[in-house]
Design a protein around this motif. Structure first.
Motif, PDB file in Angstrom:
ATOM      1  N   TYR A 176     -11.881   6.799   3.047  1.00 18.12           N
ATOM      2  CA  TYR A 176     -10.975   6.023   2.193  1.00 18.12           C
ATOM      3  C   TYR A 176      -9.774   5.554   3.000  1.00 18.12           C
ATOM      4  N   ASN A 177      -9.168   4.444   2.538  1.00 23.74           N
ATOM      5  CA  ASN A 177      -7.923   3.985   3.130  1.00 23.74           C
ATOM      6  C   ASN A 177      -6.781   4.871   2.648  1.00 23.74           C
ATOM      7  N   THR A 178      -5.829   5.174   3.546  1.00 24.40           N
ATOM      8  CA  THR A 178      -4.682   6.014   3.192  1.00 24.40           C
ATOM      9  C   THR A 178      -3.754   5.251   2.253  1.00 24.40           C
ATOM     10  N   ARG A 179      -3.289   5.922   1.234  1.00 28.67           N
ATOM     11  CA  ARG A 179      -2.390   5.321   0.238  1.00 28.67           C
ATOM     12  C   ARG A 179      -1.002   5.930   0.395  1.00 28.67           C
ATOM     13  N   GLU A 180       0.038   5.087   0.443  1.00 26.22           N
ATOM     14  CA  GLU A 180       1.420   5.542   0.552  1.00 26.22           C
ATOM     15  C   GLU A 180       2.190   5.123  -0.695  1.00 26.22           C
ATOM     16  N   ILE A 181       2.990   6.072  -1.216  1.00 25.88           N
ATOM     17  CA  ILE A 181       3.791   5.813  -2.416  1.00 25.88           C
ATOM     18  C   ILE A 181       5.222   6.274  -2.147  1.00 25.88           C
ATOM     19  N   PRO A 182       6.234   5.401  -2.333  1.00 22.68           N
ATOM     20  CA  PRO A 182       7.636   5.833  -2.144  1.00 22.68           C
ATOM     21  C   PRO A 182       8.090   6.721  -3.301  1.00 22.68           C
ATOM     22  N   LEU A 183       8.908   7.729  -2.982  1.00 20.58           N
ATOM     23  CA  LEU A 183       9.424   8.657  -3.989  1.00 20.58           C
ATOM     24  C   LEU A 183      10.924   8.813  -3.817  1.00 20.58           C
ATOM     25  N   GLN A 184      11.632   8.901  -4.936  1.00 18.38           N
ATOM     26  CA  GLN A 184      13.066   9.173  -4.931  1.00 18.38           C
ATOM     27  C   GLN A 184      13.329  10.321  -5.890  1.00 18.38           C
ATOM     28  N   LEU A 185      13.707  11.471  -5.348  1.00 18.18           N
ATOM     29  CA  LEU A 185      13.978  12.652  -6.169  1.00 18.18           C
ATOM     30  C   LEU A 185      15.484  12.811  -6.315  1.00 18.18           C
ATOM     31  N   ALA A 224     -14.027  -0.014   3.990  1.00 19.14           N
ATOM     32  CA  ALA A 224     -15.136  -0.922   4.321  1.00 19.14           C
ATOM     33  C   ALA A 224     -15.258  -1.003   5.832  1.00 19.14           C
ATOM     34  N   LEU A 225     -16.440  -0.642   6.358  1.00 16.83           N
ATOM     35  CA  LEU A 225     -16.673  -0.653   7.796  1.00 16.83           C
ATOM     36  C   LEU A 225     -17.570  -1.821   8.151  1.00 16.83           C
ATOM     37  N   GLN A 226     -17.139  -2.624   9.120  1.00 18.83           N
ATOM     38  CA  GLN A 226     -17.945  -3.741   9.599  1.00 18.83           C
ATOM     39  C   GLN A 226     -18.702  -3.285  10.843  1.00 18.83           C
ATOM     40  N   LEU A 227     -19.998  -3.086  10.690  1.00 14.40           N
ATOM     41  CA  LEU A 227     -20.809  -2.596  11.797  1.00 14.40           C
ATOM     42  C   LEU A 227     -21.410  -3.754  12.563  1.00 14.40           C
TER      43      LEU A 227
END
Length: 283
Positions: free
Chosen positions: A83-92, A110-113
């Protein structure tokens, strides 16, 4: 008694403030199927850092909990193999005791072979219950010769000059052409078929009911390309030799004894459809 109460209050105060750091809860799903993703890695990083502040993996139900995260600005990273890495900003901020995030979806990678070719070497011999089958193309050294030369390359098979075939010492094998018996003499037939026109050869040691009962030793079935035996075929052979030192006159009869040897043969075969004409002469 008052002194003890003051000390106890002072001891519990840091614990109270420490417990105020919030927890982060959420779940991870596949973006396409919306199925839960177990064992995905979830980590919290400070904005400009590559060192995680805290991290965990999702449960079998795809959920996770990150406990006691200090107040501040962060980014949440979710990753999993494939899977592609997912980033989410957080403010606590202060006053938050628990943060429940919406479902975090991650997209399959998706891999292009590049184009690739898989090659393998076929077995040169195939063993069945009643026969052993050989591919003619595996015996390239005989491709420019005749069927007799090709047969002589097969393991445990011997072809005599007279066309007699023996397999592991057993003789009385007969020759079939494309699964049918032929009336042509084996020596003539084997000399007339080019090795390049042969696809395969079956050594049938236990002939089934589909074959003629003749041939106690077994059957050699030669499989040729289409129309390989059609048309006119002519072959000629000759022998010449001698040993002059062996020439002498018999002392009793007075006959001249010579060790000179010569001979020759001419074979003609014409095949069309289901019939074959053959003829030959020998010296």
């Amino acid at each position: 008694m008052k002194k003890f109460s003051v000390v106890l209050t002072g001891f519990l105060l840091p614990l109270f403030f420490y417990a105020q750091n919030p927890d982060i809860k959420g779940s991870v799903v596949d973006e396409e199927t919306r199925e839960k993703v177990p064992f995905a890695t979830v980590a919290v990083y400070e904005v400009e850092s590559r060192v995680p502040v805290n991290g965990t993996t999702t449960s079998l139900e795809g959920s996770f909990v990150l406990k006691n995260i200090p107040y501040g600005s962060y980014r949440l990273e979710v990753s999993f193999i494939g899977y592609n890495t997912r980033e989410i900003p957080l403010q606590l901020t202060s006053g938050q005791h628990e943060i429940i995030l919406d479902e975090i979806s991650i997209r399959p990678m998706a891999l292009q072979l590049e184009e690739f070719e898989v090659t393998a070497m076929a077995r040169s011999a195939v063993n069945r219950l009643d026969r052993v089958s050989y591919r003619a193309e595996d015996f390239e050294t005989a491709r420019g010769g005749t069927a007799a030369e090709l047969l002589s390359r097969l393991p445990s098979l011997i072809v005599s000059p007279d066309g007699e075939i023996s397999v592991r010492g057993t003789t009385d094998f007969i020759v079939y052409l494309n699964g049918r018996p032929t009336q042509i003499e084996p020596s003539m037939l084997l000399s007339q078929i080019p090795a390049s026109s042969i696809i395969g050869i079956d050594i049938i040691t236990v002939p089934t009911a589909g074959f003629d009962a003749q041939g106690k030793g077994g059957i050699i079935n030669i499989v040729t390309k289409t129309d390989a035996m059609q048309g006119l075929s002519v072959s000629a052979s000759g022998t010449f030799g001698g040993a002059p030192w062996g020439n002498r006159t018999d002392n009793i009869s007075g006959d001249n004894l010579k060790d000179d040897r010569y001979g020759g043969a001419l074979n003609i075969v014409y095949a069309k459809s289901d019939w074959v004409l053959q003829g030959g002469a020998e010296l």
